[in-house]
Design a protein around this motif. Structure first.
Motif, short mmCIF file in Angstrom:
data_model
loop_
_atom_site.label_atom_id
_atom_site.label_comp_id
_atom_site.label_asym_id
_atom_site.label_seq_id
_atom_site.Cartn_x
_atom_site.Cartn_y
_atom_site.Cartn_z
N ILE A 374 0.82 -1.21 0.00
CA ILE A 374 0.00 0.00 0.00
C ILE A 374 0.86 1.26 0.00
O ILE A 374 0.34 2.37 0.10
CB ILE A 374 -0.95 0.02 1.22
N VAL A 375 2.17 1.11 -0.11
CA VAL A 375 3.10 2.24 -0.08
C VAL A 375 2.75 3.28 -1.15
O VAL A 375 2.31 2.93 -2.25
CB VAL A 375 4.56 1.74 -0.26
N GLU A 376 2.91 4.54 -0.80
CA GLU A 376 2.67 5.65 -1.72
C GLU A 376 3.99 6.37 -2.01
O GLU A 376 5.00 6.15 -1.32
CB GLU A 376 1.66 6.64 -1.13
N GLU A 377 3.98 7.25 -3.01
CA GLU A 377 5.19 8.00 -3.36
C GLU A 377 5.71 8.82 -2.19
O GLU A 377 6.92 8.95 -2.01
CB GLU A 377 4.91 8.90 -4.57
N LYS A 378 4.82 9.36 -1.37
CA LYS A 378 5.26 10.17 -0.23
C LYS A 378 6.04 9.33 0.77
O LYS A 378 6.98 9.82 1.41
CB LYS A 378 4.06 10.82 0.46
N HIS A 379 5.69 8.05 0.90
CA HIS A 379 6.44 7.17 1.79
C HIS A 379 7.82 6.85 1.21
O HIS A 379 8.80 6.75 1.95
CB HIS A 379 5.67 5.87 2.02
N ILE A 380 7.88 6.71 -0.11
CA ILE A 380 9.16 6.47 -0.76
C ILE A 380 10.08 7.67 -0.58
O ILE A 380 11.27 7.52 -0.29
CB ILE A 380 8.95 6.14 -2.25
#
Length: 393
Positions: A374-380
C-alpha cells in the motif's frame, strides 16, 4: 526499553540478532514502539504485511471468525478451507493446494510431493537441482536445497541428492541434469540471496529442460509472490507455469499460513492420504485470512497499485546510485528491490533504525526494500531521506 529486552532475552533461545526496539502497534505503513517512536516500515515483517498494519476490514473479519471457530481436526471439513483453496488456486494459476503454517513447511511439502510423484511413476528419480545463493527455509529439507554454506554446514549431513547450479546460468543447470533428477527448485526473484532476479531466458529455459527430461519445476514464491513483483505471482510475469508452487508470508498478511500448490497432473500421481499432514494447516482462522486478503487485493487492485508506484521506487533508488559513491547498484523488481552498498551494512541498518526506518539486510551487502504494497510516493520520498542520512559520513 533495554531492561525490557534483556528480561525477554533471558527466557528465549537467542537465534535472532534483534535491534534494541520493542514494538507495540502499527498503522498503515508505520510501526510504533513502547516509547511511542514512529518507524516507517520498508520491511513489512519480511515481505509479509502486504496490506500494511491495522487493516480494519481484515481485523474485523478475523475477530468474527475467532468467535465462531479457529481450530478443528483436518478429519472434518470447514467452509473457509475450501473457499480459500478455490481462491488461492484461481489467483496462483494452480489446480490443487495444501495449506501449511509457514513457508518452510510449504517447501517441505513441495519436496515431498516431487519425490512422491517420482515414486508413484516408478522413475527412481530422487535428486534435486537447486540454485546457488537461494534460500528456501530452515527445516531439514528446506535448508538442504538452500544455496548458502553458512546455513547448511552446521546441520550436515542433510538430505542427500541435492546439487547446486548457478542462478541465471542455464548451462550450469544442464550440466547437473541426469536420469535421477526429480525436480528443479528456484526462486524467480531471490530475496535472502541478494535480490537476484531471474532472466526471462533462464525461467523459460528451466521450463524447457523440465519438459524435455520429465523433471518437475518448483517455484518458491514464499517471498516474491502475492503481488510483490507486479503480478499476483512472479511466475506469471515470466509466463512459465511451474508444476509446484510454494507460497506463504503475504497470503495471510501476518496470520501464520503457507501453502504449496500443484498442477492436476502432479496431484494425480503425488501425495495420497496419509503421506502428509499438518495439525494446524488449513485452520479456519488462517483460511479466513487468505480468503479476505485475496478479496481485498482484487477489489482494491493492489497489483495495479504496485505497478503504478514501483517505477517511482526504481527511479529514486537509481538516483541514489548516481548520487552516492557508496551505493553500487540497484537490483530487483516491483516492490522487492535492493541496493548494494560498500559501507558496513550492519552499521547502516542500525542507523536506519535509529532514524525511524526499517529495512532488511540481504546477501552481498544488499539493503532490501520490501514495503507493504500500500506504499505511496510520499512514503518512498520519506524513506529516501531517512536512508540518505543513514548513508551519510
Amino acid at each position: 526499553m533495554n531492561n525490557e529486552i534483556q528480561s525477554a532475552e533471558e527466557n528465549l533461545i537467542r537465534v535472532y540478532n534483534r535491534f534494541p526496539v520493542v514494538l507495540d502497534h502499527g498503522e498503515g505503513m508505520y510501526l510504533y514502539d513502547t516509547d511511542g517512536k514512529e518507524y516507517l516500515d520498508f520491511a513489512a515483517g519480511f515481505a509479509v504485511t502486504g496490506l500494511g498494519y491495522d487493516n480494519k476490514e481484515l481485523n474485523e473479519t478475523l475477530k468474527a471468525q475467532i468467535d465462531k471457530l479457529y481450530h478443528t481436526s483436518n478429519l472434518y471439513y470447514h467452509e473457509s478451507c475450501g473457499e480459500a483453496a478455490k481462491e488461492l488456486n484461481r489467483v496462483s494459476g494452480m489446480d490443487r493446494v495444501f495449506f501449511t503454517n509457514s513457508g518452510g513447511e510449504a517447501v517441505e511439502g513441495a519436496l515431498k510431493s516431487a519425490r512422491r510423484y517420482a515414486y508413484t511413476k516408478g522413475t527412481g528419480r530422487y535428486e534435486f537441482i537447486a540454485m546457488e545463493n537461494s534460500f528456501h527455509g530452515r527445516t531439514f529439507g528446506a535448508v538442504s536445497v538452500t544455496g548458502h554454506d553458512s546455513y547448511r554446514e552446521p546441520f550436515e549431513p542433510l538430505v542427500p541428492g541435492v546439487k547446486f547450479a548457478k542462478f541465471n546460468d542455464l548451462d550450469s543447470v544442464k550440466a547437473l541434469v541426469s536420469d535421477k533428477t526429480c525436480a528443479i527448485i528456484l526462486e524467480p526473484l531471490q530475496g535472502e540471496g541478494g535480490i537476484n532476479l531471474a532472466t526471462q531466458e533462464f525461467m523459460g529455459g528451466i521450463r524447457k529442460i523440465c519438459d524435455e527430461n520429465g523433471i518437475l519445476m518448483i517455484c518458491d514464491e514464499v517471498q516474491c509472490g502475492m503481488g510483490r513483483t507486479g503480478s499476483m505471482f512472479a511466475w506469471q510475469g515470466f509466463g512459465t507455469r511451474p508444476d509446484i508452487l510454494t507460497m506463504a508470508k503475504a497470503i495471510g498478511n501476518g496470520i501464520p499460513v503457507g501453502a504449496f500448490a500443484m498442477t492436476e497432473e502432479v496431484a494425480k500421481y503425488s501425495l495420497q492420504p496419509g503421506d502428509h499432514g499438518a495439525t494446524y494447516g488449513g485452520n479456519p482462522l488462517a483460511c479466513t485470512a487468505v480468503k479476505k486478503v485475496i478479496e481485498i487485493f482484487e477489489r482494491d487492485n493492489i497489483v495495479g497499485h504496485v505497478n503504478e508506484v514501483a517505477p517511482y521506487l526504481t527511479k529514486k533508488l537509481d538516483d541514489l546510485v548516481d548520487e552516492n559513491d557508496c551505493v553500487v547498484r540497484r537490483k530487483g523488481k516491483g516492490l522487492m528491490q535492493g541496493i548494494e552498498i560498500t559501507k558496513p551494512i550492519t552499521e547502516v541498518n542500525r542507523r536506519c533504525v535509529e532514524g525511524g526506518l526499517l529495512v532488511i539486510q540481504a546477501e552481498g551487502n544488499v539493503l532490501r526494500f520490501v514495503p507493504p504494497l500500500i506504499v505511496e510516493e510520499k512514503h518512498i520520498d520519506e524513506m529516501i531521506e531517512k536512508l540518505k542520512r543513514a548513508l551519510a559520513d
